[in-house]
Design a protein around this motif. Sequence first.
Motif, PDB file in Angstrom:
ATOM      1  N   GLN A  63      18.720  47.195  33.157  1.00  0.00           N
ATOM      2  CA  GLN A  63      18.263  47.101  34.548  1.00  0.00           C
ATOM      3  C   GLN A  63      16.748  47.296  34.649  1.00  0.00           C
ATOM      4  O   GLN A  63      16.198  47.339  35.740  1.00  0.00           O
ATOM      5  CB  GLN A  63      18.936  48.168  35.417  1.00  0.00           C
ATOM      6  CG  GLN A  63      20.400  48.377  35.143  1.00  0.00           C
ATOM      7  CD  GLN A  63      21.228  47.149  35.448  1.00  0.00           C
ATOM      8  OE1 GLN A  63      20.810  46.333  36.259  1.00  0.00           O
ATOM      9  NE2 GLN A  63      22.374  47.022  34.816  1.00  0.00           N
ATOM     10  N   GLU A  94      26.655  50.322  31.748  1.00  0.00           N
ATOM     11  CA  GLU A  94      25.380  50.039  32.412  1.00  0.00           C
ATOM     12  C   GLU A  94      24.244  49.933  31.398  1.00  0.00           C
ATOM     13  O   GLU A  94      23.260  49.248  31.626  1.00  0.00           O
ATOM     14  CB  GLU A  94      25.059  51.138  33.437  1.00  0.00           C
ATOM     15  CG  GLU A  94      23.730  50.898  34.126  1.00  0.00           C
ATOM     16  CD  GLU A  94      23.444  51.833  35.283  1.00  0.00           C
ATOM     17  OE1 GLU A  94      24.375  52.457  35.808  1.00  0.00           O
ATOM     18  OE2 GLU A  94      22.272  51.919  35.675  1.00  0.00           O
ATOM     19  N   GLN A 268      21.133  46.290  51.300  1.00  0.00           N
ATOM     20  CA  GLN A 268      20.068  45.483  50.737  1.00  0.00           C
ATOM     21  C   GLN A 268      18.777  45.792  51.481  1.00  0.00           C
ATOM     22  O   GLN A 268      18.816  46.303  52.601  1.00  0.00           O
ATOM     23  CB  GLN A 268      20.391  43.981  50.847  1.00  0.00           C
ATOM     24  CG  GLN A 268      20.433  43.421  52.254  1.00  0.00           C
ATOM     25  CD  GLN A 268      21.800  43.554  52.889  1.00  0.00           C
ATOM     26  OE1 GLN A 268      22.443  44.601  52.804  1.00  0.00           O
ATOM     27  NE2 GLN A 268      22.241  42.511  53.568  1.00  0.00           N
ATOM     28  N   SER A 272      15.072  45.101  47.303  1.00  0.00           N
ATOM     29  CA  SER A 272      16.283  44.789  46.520  1.00  0.00           C
ATOM     30  C   SER A 272      17.262  44.008  47.392  1.00  0.00           C
ATOM     31  O   SER A 272      18.116  44.588  48.068  1.00  0.00           O
ATOM     32  CB  SER A 272      16.923  46.068  45.971  1.00  0.00           C
ATOM     33  OG  SER A 272      16.883  47.099  46.928  1.00  0.00           O
ATOM     34  N   LYS A 276      21.137  47.941  45.406  1.00  0.00           N
ATOM     35  CA  LYS A 276      20.769  48.512  44.101  1.00  0.00           C
ATOM     36  C   LYS A 276      21.988  48.693  43.198  1.00  0.00           C
ATOM     37  O   LYS A 276      21.899  48.546  41.984  1.00  0.00           O
ATOM     38  CB  LYS A 276      20.109  49.870  44.326  1.00  0.00           C
ATOM     39  CG  LYS A 276      19.792  50.596  43.036  1.00  0.00           C
ATOM     40  CD  LYS A 276      19.205  51.979  43.277  1.00  0.00           C
ATOM     41  CE  LYS A 276      18.838  52.623  41.939  1.00  0.00           C
ATOM     42  NZ  LYS A 276      18.453  54.017  42.060  1.00  0.00           N
ATOM     43  N   LEU A 277      23.103  49.019  43.797  1.00  0.00           N
ATOM     44  CA  LEU A 277      24.239  49.474  42.988  1.00  0.00           C
ATOM     45  C   LEU A 277      25.016  48.302  42.398  1.00  0.00           C
ATOM     46  O   LEU A 277      25.055  47.211  42.965  1.00  0.00           O
ATOM     47  CB  LEU A 277      25.142  50.371  43.833  1.00  0.00           C
ATOM     48  CG  LEU A 277      24.427  51.616  44.369  1.00  0.00           C
ATOM     49  CD1 LEU A 277      25.339  52.429  45.271  1.00  0.00           C
ATOM     50  CD2 LEU A 277      23.908  52.477  43.224  1.00  0.00           C
ATOM     51  N   ARG A 278      25.607  48.550  41.255  1.00  0.00           N
ATOM     52  CA  ARG A 278      26.288  47.509  40.487  1.00  0.00           C
ATOM     53  C   ARG A 278      27.743  47.375  40.926  1.00  0.00           C
ATOM     54  O   ARG A 278      28.474  48.373  41.015  1.00  0.00           O
ATOM     55  CB  ARG A 278      26.229  47.849  38.998  1.00  0.00           C
ATOM     56  CG  ARG A 278      25.040  47.286  38.289  1.00  0.00           C
ATOM     57  CD  ARG A 278      23.708  47.784  38.747  1.00  0.00           C
ATOM     58  NE  ARG A 278      23.499  49.201  38.516  1.00  0.00           N
ATOM     59  CZ  ARG A 278      22.332  49.772  38.288  1.00  0.00           C
ATOM     60  NH1 ARG A 278      21.231  49.049  38.295  1.00  0.00           N
ATOM     61  NH2 ARG A 278      22.227  51.058  38.093  1.00  0.00           N
ATOM     62  N   CYS A 283      30.337  50.222  42.166  1.00  0.00           N
ATOM     63  CA  CYS A 283      30.914  50.075  43.510  1.00  0.00           C
ATOM     64  C   CYS A 283      32.434  49.897  43.485  1.00  0.00           C
ATOM     65  O   CYS A 283      33.152  50.566  44.246  1.00  0.00           O
ATOM     66  CB  CYS A 283      30.265  48.881  44.214  1.00  0.00           C
ATOM     67  SG  CYS A 283      28.480  49.045  44.324  1.00  0.00           S
ATOM     68  N   HIS A 313      26.331  42.610  35.428  1.00  0.00           N
ATOM     69  CA  HIS A 313      25.519  43.668  36.019  1.00  0.00           C
ATOM     70  C   HIS A 313      25.107  43.361  37.468  1.00  0.00           C
ATOM     71  O   HIS A 313      24.125  43.894  37.965  1.00  0.00           O
ATOM     72  CB  HIS A 313      24.279  43.911  35.148  1.00  0.00           C
ATOM     73  CG  HIS A 313      24.620  44.345  33.749  1.00  0.00           C
ATOM     74  ND1 HIS A 313      25.023  45.628  33.442  1.00  0.00           N
ATOM     75  CD2 HIS A 313      24.654  43.662  32.583  1.00  0.00           C
ATOM     76  CE1 HIS A 313      25.278  45.719  32.128  1.00  0.00           C
ATOM     77  NE2 HIS A 313      25.062  44.533  31.590  1.00  0.00           N
ATOM     78  N   GLN A 314      25.877  42.494  38.094  1.00  0.00           N
ATOM     79  CA  GLN A 314      25.598  42.082  39.475  1.00  0.00           C
ATOM     80  C   GLN A 314      25.523  43.276  40.435  1.00  0.00           C
ATOM     81  O   GLN A 314      26.278  44.227  40.327  1.00  0.00           O
ATOM     82  CB  GLN A 314      26.765  41.177  39.891  1.00  0.00           C
ATOM     83  CG  GLN A 314      26.654  40.558  41.235  1.00  0.00           C
ATOM     84  CD  GLN A 314      27.867  39.619  41.435  1.00  0.00           C
ATOM     85  OE1 GLN A 314      28.345  38.981  40.506  1.00  0.00           O
ATOM     86  NE2 GLN A 314      28.357  39.571  42.657  1.00  0.00           N
ATOM     87  N   ARG A 315      24.574  43.169  41.388  1.00  0.00           N
ATOM     88  CA  ARG A 315      24.437  44.235  42.394  1.00  0.00           C
ATOM     89  C   ARG A 315      25.047  43.790  43.707  1.00  0.00           C
ATOM     90  O   ARG A 315      25.230  42.603  43.935  1.00  0.00           O
ATOM     91  CB  ARG A 315      22.951  44.544  42.620  1.00  0.00           C
ATOM     92  CG  ARG A 315      22.247  45.054  41.373  1.00  0.00           C
ATOM     93  CD  ARG A 315      20.744  45.139  41.622  1.00  0.00           C
ATOM     94  NE  ARG A 315      20.019  45.283  40.381  1.00  0.00           N
ATOM     95  CZ  ARG A 315      19.559  46.436  39.899  1.00  0.00           C
ATOM     96  NH1 ARG A 315      19.738  47.551  40.572  1.00  0.00           N
ATOM     97  NH2 ARG A 315      18.895  46.471  38.765  1.00  0.00           N
ATOM     98  N   THR A 316      25.289  44.753  44.581  1.00  0.00           N
ATOM     99  CA  THR A 316      25.820  44.410  45.915  1.00  0.00           C
ATOM    100  C   THR A 316      25.415  45.485  46.919  1.00  0.00           C
ATOM    101  O   THR A 316      25.314  46.659  46.553  1.00  0.00           O
ATOM    102  CB  THR A 316      27.365  44.304  45.893  1.00  0.00           C
ATOM    103  OG1 THR A 316      27.840  44.063  47.229  1.00  0.00           O
ATOM    104  CG2 THR A 316      28.028  45.587  45.397  1.00  0.00           C
TER     105      THR A 316
END
Length: 337
Positions: A63, A94, A268, A272, A276-278, A283, A313-316
């Motif tokens: 990251q 991670e 968001q 970002s 930020k969180l994956r 999540c 490693h997608q964020r949401t």
Amino acid sequence: MKSYSITTLNEFIIQRQADFPYAKGELSRLLSHLGTAAKIVNKKINKAGLVDILGESGEINVQGEEQKKLDVFADQTFISALQASGEVCGLVTEENQEIITFDDNLSLDAKYILMMDPLDGSSNIDVNVSVGTIFSIYRRVSQRGHRAETGDFLQPGSRMVAAGYVVYGSSTMMVYTTGKGVNGFTLDPSIGEFCLSHPNMQVPEAGNIYSINEGHYINFPDGVKKFIKYCQENDPETNRPYTSRYIGSLVSDFHRNLIKGGIFLYPQSAASPNGKLRLAYECAPMAFVAEQAGGRASNGHQRILDLTPESLHQRTPYYVGSLQMIERLEEFIKESE
Ligand code: AHM
Ligand code: MG
């Protein structure tokens, strides 16, 4: 004489195997290996102030964030414990860009994969603030007897078999679900066992804590800004203003809100755009725990567990906690569009 009856994590796991009549004990063994690895990591974290293990390891994780030494230790401890268990054919953490596959015969034949953040919130370690481990377990979709494939790790959260977290706090706890409620175990250091301390955890439907990094307020979407103002307004009937609590360590913030009732928000922002969180290993596992405790988790529009990650490693954007608070937030987001 008063008699004490304690149920250790391992006893509980075995008792609960009966919930799944066709289970062969693989998941039970896997959970129990996770518990053991967590105890090793816990020991190291407890000693962090004493030995020269604090600070950066000099490597940068996928990251782009600097890894602390304990991140590396936790990552390696869980990886080797899982390999030794022979119950997973591969994992994603991670700290590693690519999937990790195990090629010994036992692991090749294993039916599960695991995704994890071995040490979440690690920037808090240097200041003695709680950190955590997050994990999720899925059945592999690739053929047994072969190496795990990327597709095994890109499944919607709704297919999760088990998930949980360990919070290394003023006491150390492991909380997990296999889809039949949520149970919490506190580590008794005198006997070195996780003991059932929080059976059948339920998140209050209407909480009064909101947890968000308000330093980013100016960049939040309008719906989130409006929700924050709503939390701060006076209304004795709905117990407002709510209380603001933010540790900056997802596991700890989530755990407090799970017990007391509240909402955790990581939206968001301009910096970002996807939050930020994956999704896969931060999540979604917490979403499974939240739902199993009667709560909810959302990206603002959709249920987190309905999302299928497109990359490891997608964020949401992420909102999790008490049912009524998430519903109210979703209304504000909808109205603001
Ligand atoms: P990490 O995986 O690099 O430790 O980051 C995740 C952590 C979460 O535990 C926490 O909720 C969040 O980052 C805090 O972020 P911020 O400092 O932007 O508020
Ligand atoms: Mg993390």
